[in-house]
Design an enzyme around this catalytic site. Sequence first.
Site, PDB file in Angstrom:
ATOM      1  N   LYS A   1      88.645 -21.402 -33.066  1.00 14.92           N
ATOM      2  CA  LYS A   1      88.843 -20.189 -32.971  1.00 14.92           C
ATOM      3  C   LYS A   1      89.219 -19.398 -31.748  1.00 14.92           C
ATOM      4  O   LYS A   1      88.271 -19.377 -31.048  1.00 14.92           O
ATOM      5  CB  LYS A   1      88.119 -19.520 -33.973  1.00 14.92           C
ATOM      6  CG  LYS A   1      88.582 -17.857 -34.282  1.00 14.92           C
ATOM      7  CD  LYS A   1      87.573 -17.173 -35.212  1.00 14.92           C
ATOM      8  CE  LYS A   1      86.393 -16.604 -34.706  1.00 14.92           C
ATOM      9  NZ  LYS A   1      85.439 -15.849 -35.847  1.00 14.92           N
TER      10      LYS A   1
ATOM     11  N   SER B   1     107.344 -21.853 -33.115  1.00 17.59           N
ATOM     12  CA  SER B   1     106.032 -22.460 -32.959  1.00 17.59           C
ATOM     13  C   SER B   1     105.178 -21.142 -32.125  1.00 17.59           C
ATOM     14  O   SER B   1     105.589 -20.069 -32.447  1.00 17.59           O
ATOM     15  CB  SER B   1     106.442 -23.366 -31.528  1.00 17.59           C
ATOM     16  OG  SER B   1     106.987 -22.774 -30.668  1.00 17.59           O
TER      17      SER B   1
ATOM     18  N   TYR C   1     102.885 -24.901 -34.919  1.00 15.29           N
ATOM     19  CA  TYR C   1     102.462 -25.979 -34.104  1.00 15.29           C
ATOM     20  C   TYR C   1     102.465 -25.125 -32.611  1.00 15.29           C
ATOM     21  O   TYR C   1     103.057 -24.100 -32.507  1.00 15.29           O
ATOM     22  CB  TYR C   1     103.402 -26.978 -34.098  1.00 15.29           C
ATOM     23  CG  TYR C   1     104.587 -26.849 -33.591  1.00 15.29           C
ATOM     24  CD1 TYR C   1     104.904 -26.906 -32.022  1.00 15.29           C
ATOM     25  CD2 TYR C   1     105.890 -26.501 -34.284  1.00 15.29           C
ATOM     26  CE1 TYR C   1     106.262 -26.965 -31.707  1.00 15.29           C
ATOM     27  CE2 TYR C   1     106.957 -26.438 -33.817  1.00 15.29           C
ATOM     28  CZ  TYR C   1     107.151 -26.659 -32.611  1.00 15.29           C
ATOM     29  OH  TYR C   1     108.677 -26.535 -32.290  1.00 15.29           O
TER      30      TYR C   1
END
Length: 125
Positions: free
Chosen positions: A8, A24, A57
């Site tokens: 995280k 992205s 991504y």
Amino acid sequence: MRTMLHSKIHRARVTRCDLDYEGSITIDRDLLQAADILPFEQVQVLNLNNGARFATYVIEGEAGSGEIGLNGAAARCACKGDIVIILTYDQVAEADLAGHMPKLVYVNEQNRITSVKQAIGAIFF
């Protein structure tokens, strides 16, 4: 197998939104390395300002830049300055759950790392 938090990046600030770029998220290389996130890896992004949650991504950004840039359709999910949490997940076998420890990367207002910790998943056992 259980889907568990792998890493995280906590409370990063969006530095740029570029609707005309391929979809992205661009993330400073230093943050990627600290969180053990690879270029092109899928991430989940949680926007604390508007409640949006989306997957995309990763594109590697320049080290030390502090960049958190949302590109393409993801740019519609936040505004520059919004605070986001960026997550990755692992598939972990039941037998390995007690030793599972995700990496937690904390940043300041300029997206500079203030601390890196490992959460201890064994607190549930």
